[in-house]
Design an enzyme around this catalytic site. Structure first.
Site, PDB file in Angstrom:
ATOM      1  CD  GLU A 112      61.467  58.137 112.592  1.00  0.00           C
ATOM      2  OE1 GLU A 112      61.027  57.071 112.971  1.00  0.00           O
ATOM      3  OE2 GLU A 112      62.484  58.256 111.891  1.00  0.00           O
ATOM      4  CB  SER A 136      62.683  71.540 113.510  1.00  0.00           C
ATOM      5  OG  SER A 136      61.335  71.254 113.258  1.00  0.00           O
ATOM      6  CB  ALA A 150      64.864  59.768 124.492  1.00  0.00           C
ATOM      7  CD  GLN A 174      34.187  65.121 101.065  1.00  0.00           C
ATOM      8  OE1 GLN A 174      34.718  65.385 102.140  1.00  0.00           O
ATOM      9  NE2 GLN A 174      33.075  65.704 100.659  1.00  0.00           N
ATOM     10  CD  GLN A 198      33.757  61.483  84.535  1.00  0.00           C
ATOM     11  OE1 GLN A 198      33.211  62.584  84.587  1.00  0.00           O
ATOM     12  NE2 GLN A 198      34.224  60.989  83.417  1.00  0.00           N
TER      13      GLN A 198
END
Ligand SMILES: Cc1cc2nc3c(=O)[nH]c(=O)nc-3n(C[C@H](O)[C@H](O)[C@H](O)COP(=O)(O)OP(=O)(O)OC[C@H]3O[C@@H](n4cnc5c(N)ncnc54)[C@H](O)[C@@H]3O)c2cc1C
Ligand SMILES: Cc1cc2nc3c(=O)[nH]c(=O)nc-3n(C[C@H](O)[C@H](O)[C@H](O)COP(=O)(O)OP(=O)(O)OC[C@H]3O[C@@H](n4cnc5c(N)ncnc54)[C@H](O)[C@@H]3O)c2cc1C
Lengths: 394, 392
Positions: free
Chosen positions: B365, B131, B123, B338, B278
């Site tokens: 993190e 940040s 914590a 996709q 392709q």
């Protein structure tokens, strides 16, 4: 070159923005979380007169243009992208297509109640085994007396679970391949029609997506749209416009994600200053803006071209530009919304902040209405068409 | 590819993957949908002794390193990174005790964590300090034989479910970053409360909660290490744990690739499997290359960090693992959706969840921007020490 929207277009854009902010933004969290389709949504759309934008006045429409419709989808998509898609599936994919291709009898019968929002529309092409390869659909339509009998399954149909009127593609002459497809108007109460289930999605929640079953479904012969075996013409004539209108949704999502990100970057402080002061955030914001505006210009330009072009489809400038517009706008939107989530840090990952919702929703337009891989194939095909023709003559 | 793992390391992978196959894949969609905490799977992991990975043997663990942790969480991530995060966060919560705890703290807390009887949590983050960890405001004031904690922690993984919390708080506000300390707080300590469970874009089975300390009293002996060591403890812990976040990304991306290739081989359009086009081949080629590059980076970094306990470039290397592999995870997940087309967007198929889940790896993190700051600043320092010029 005229980059100004008309007075009418601007008024429509601003009106829909205010309406979406007031009516849709407050319910979007519920719409997304519960995959909830507000039952009065189309009634509300009808009240502000946006259900028949490109439809003649004699059917109750506005007789306006593709760009105006694109702007409506764009503004609605800022706050409720799923509902905006549902709106577009009704108003463009279904209503606009019927308007363009059906005979007078069908138009008089179906258009006015749809423009008034009393009946909801959908377009049913895709099948479990026919997505990108749309021409390989297997739903059969066999003429018996004054009826066509339809058998088959459609999947991923926007508005499927709530629609009253479906524009359905089926094979009348399977041995002719693409030249054996016809388009029909099917009502939900026709015998043999049912919606087998609602499909749960990553995003675009609130826009009901369904699987349809036609089990000896009886359709009056008069409900044939266009001529028999000319269904591909109906399909492709609408597809270019559909792509452009939906691309407006991508522009709207990108625009809104940018707005959220700018506001957040100015408000949020870390290391004793707004995070907007950090170069990394500045670089992101600048790219988000540049790409969004580039997408907007391309989409508007394509919408303008759609209005001026008598036809689309293979070999036209419109087809190339429409595919390029939705390709670029959809990738821009996914990218911009992803950056917006990142700029919001941990908050961006929480459901109470709408950026994560925009990101999930944005990804759809890289797939729905033709995948980006197929769109690139189309653009390249059109780019090289003439050069190949010249080479063949040498 | 062979990464020359030992028998023991391979065995760990197998054990973890067995749990993925038998226990995680069948329930992951439901746990996601219901936002239900994966207790049953935590018990399976406990039975397999996996919670003991990096707890020293003398405290009941396996005494292994970063590499082994990476190998295990990579496998678990193939099943669900919500579950893998729950598991990894317990290790993260234990690590400050492993690194800096007194023998008393270790004896008391590490064995039940190693046995998986108790989960731990880490914590640090607060509403105003994400940040910028040095901006934390939670206070710990010493009164006699106790510390009294006041403040709020935000987005704590395993919050409410864990029994043992490594909590960072300011003991001396006048000292700035040197005034922070780390404590063990137990669920049930007086004045320690939990806020509501956060609703999230992904890793919805993982519990993320607010912790509230309202005159929370804990014995003085719960201080980890010494007063003032708080941020050093946090940074040293991250140096060990960040390669693990990278490994989560590798596992998730591997699952996305496995599903994509299997699907592309089966899905027929235009009369052929779509893998024969392709565009699809190049997509899966890019996915596979990125995954292998990320894995190679993480395994070699983990080996290096395990062998060189006080590597001067530990923070840089750990950050590289985290950023590179988490970016790969998001890119690969986007492509997987996709490749599956409309099906990829539907909840009936597992890839849309992979996409929603993947995004957290770029955020928690330490965001990827912060990791790049670390890497850039370390490079700047390193090159400052080099006398040689490369520009002729
Ligand atoms: C939310 C949602 C709403 C939708 N609404 C409607 C609707 O209202 N009406 C309707 O008819 N349909 C609708 N669709 C269907 C949509 O148009 C299809 O999903 C889309 O066309 C792709 O088809 P598919 O999903 O079968 O993918 P596939 O065609 O199976 O494609 C899988 C992958 O293969 C690639 N691929 C396929 N062929 C090629 C090729 N030749 N070369 C290279 N790559 C290739 C694709 O790009 C994709 O990456 C909707 C879909 C979604 C997800
Ligand atoms: C699901 C989840 C689980 C979590 N689990 C835990 C946990 O168990 N324990 C714990 O302590 N915390 C946990 N966190 C918190 C997490 O570590 C933080 O969210 C993260 O550190 C980012 O902080 P923030 O969200 O406040 O973003 P902010 O710091 O506000 O960042 C916002 C944006 O600004 C950028 N930014 C910030 N500073 C700079 C800079 N100097 N230069 C460039 N860009 C910058 C960021 O990269 C980001 O893009 C969790 C978060 C989530 C969402």
């Amino acid at each position: 070159m005229d980059f100004e929207l008309t007075e009418e277009q601007r008024m429509m854009r601003d009106m829909v923005y205010k309406w979406a902010l007031k009516e849709l933004a407050p319910i979007q969290e519920k719409v997304d979380e519960e995959d909830w389709f507000p039952p009065d949504f189309f009634k509300k759309c009808a009240e502000i007169g946006i259900l028949g934008i490109t439809i003649d006045e004699k059917y109750g429409g506005l007789g306006s243009d593709v760009l105006t419709q694109t702007l409506v989808v764009e503004q609605m998509s800022r706050f409720a992208p799923g509902l905006a898609m549902t709106y577009a599936a009704h108003s463009n994919l279904c209503v606009h297509n019927i308007h363009r291709n059906a005979n007078e009898y069908l138009k008089e019968k179906y258009l006015p109640p749809m423009v008034r929002g009393e009946k909801i529309g959908a377009l049913a092409l895709t099948e479990p085994n026919a997505g990108s390869d749309a021409m390989s659909i297997r739903t059969r339509a066999v003429k018996k007396g004054d009826k066509y009998i339809l058998n088959g399954t459609k999947i991923f149909i926007t508005n499927g679970p709530v629609a009253d009127v479906f524009l359905v593609y089926a094979k009348t002459q399977p041995e002719l391949g693409a030249k054996g497809i016809s388009a029909f108007i099917v009502e939900k109460d026709f015998p043999g029609f049912s919606v087998s289930r609602k499909i749960r999605k990553c995003g675009m929640r609130g826009s009901p997506t369904g699987e349809l079953v036609f089990d000896n479904c009886e359709v009056p012969a008069e409900n044939l749209v266009g001529q028999e075996n000319m269904g591909v013409h109906v399909m492709t004539s609408g597809l270019d416009v559909e792509r452009i209108v939906l691309a407006g949704g991508s522009v709207g999502m990108a625009e809104q994600a940018l707005e959220y990100a700018v506001n957040y970057a100015v408000e949020r402080e870390q290391f004793g200053q707004p995070i907007a002061n950090f170069q990394m955030i500045q670089q992101k914001l600048a790219d988000m803006y540049a790409r969004t505006e580039a997408a907007r210009l391309l989409v508007y330009r394509a919408a303008d071209l759609a209005q001026k072009s008598p036809r689309g489809g293979k070999g036209t400038e419109l087809t190339k530009m429409a595919a390029a517009a939705v390709l670029f706008a959809s990738e821009t939107a996914t990218w911009v919304c992803n950056q917006a989530v990142q700029i919001h840090g941990g908050y961006g990952y929480c459901l109470e902040f709408p950026v994560q919702n925009l990101w999930r929703d944005a990804k759809l337009y890289e797939i729905g209405a033709g995948t980006n891989e197929i769109r690139r194939i189309i653009v390249a095909r059109e780019l090289t068409r003439e050069a190949f023709a010249r080479k063949a003559q040498r | 590819m062979d990464y020359f793992l030992t028998e023991e390391q391979r065995l760990l992978q197998e054990i973890a993957y067995e749990i993925v196959k038998e226990r995680i894949r069948p329930v992951r969609a439901e746990l996601d949908e219901k936002e239900e905490f994966p207790w049953a799977i935590m018990r399976d992991l406990a039975q397999s002794d996996l919670f003991g990975i990096w707890i020293p043997k003398e405290y009941g663990g396996l005494g292994m390193g970063i590499l082994e942790n990476c190998l295990v969480v990579e496998q678990l991530a193939r099943g669900c990174i919500g579950i893998a995060t729950t598991f990894a966060a317990s290790g993260l919560g234990a690590y400050p005790i492993v690194l800096f705890g007194s023998d008393e703290l270790k004896r008391k807390y590490l064995p039940p964590i190693a046995r998986g009887e108790k989960l731990a949590a880490f914590a640090l983050t607060e509403p105003g300090a994400g940040s910028d960890v040095s901006a934390i405001r939670t206070r710990a004031v010493r009164v006699g034989d106790e510390y009294i904690l006041n403040g709020t922690k935000q987005w704590i993984t395993n919050g409410g479910e864990a029994d043992i919390y490594s909590v960072f708080a300011i003991t001396d506000p006048s000292k700035g970053p040197r005034g922070a300390s780390c404590f063990v707080v137990e669920k049930g300590d007086p004045g320690f409360f939990f806020g509501k469970k956060e609703k999230k874009l992904g890793i919805r089975t993982s519990a993320t909660r607010e912790l509230v300390f309202n005159d929370c009293r804990i014995p003085r002996s719960r201080l980890i290490g010494k007063e003032g060591l708080g941020f050093i403890i946090a940074m040293k812990t991250f140096d060990k744990s960040r390669p693990g976040i990278g490994a989560l990304g590798v596992g998730l991306a591997q699952e996305a690739l496995d599903i994509s290739v299997e699907y592309a081989r089966k899905r027929i359009q235009f009369g052929k499997p779509i893998i024969s086009f392709q565009v699809i081949q190049h997509k899966i080629a890019d996915m596979a290359m990125k995954i292998e590059a990320a894995r190679a980076l993480i395994y070699s970094a983990a080996r290096y960090l395990d062998t060189k306990a006080d590597a001067p470039d530990a923070s840089k290397i750990a950050a590289m693992c985290k950023v590179f592999a988490s970016d790969v995870a998001v890119q690969v997940a986007l492509e997987a959706v996709q490749v599956l087309g409309g099906y990829g967007y539907m909840r009936d198929y597992p890839v849309e969840k992979l996409l929603r889940d993947s995004k957290i790896l770029q955020i928690y993190e330490g965001t990827n921007e912060i990791q790049r700051n670390i890497i850039g600043q370390e490079l700047n320092k390193e090159y400052g020490r080099i006398k040689e010029s490369f520009i002729r």
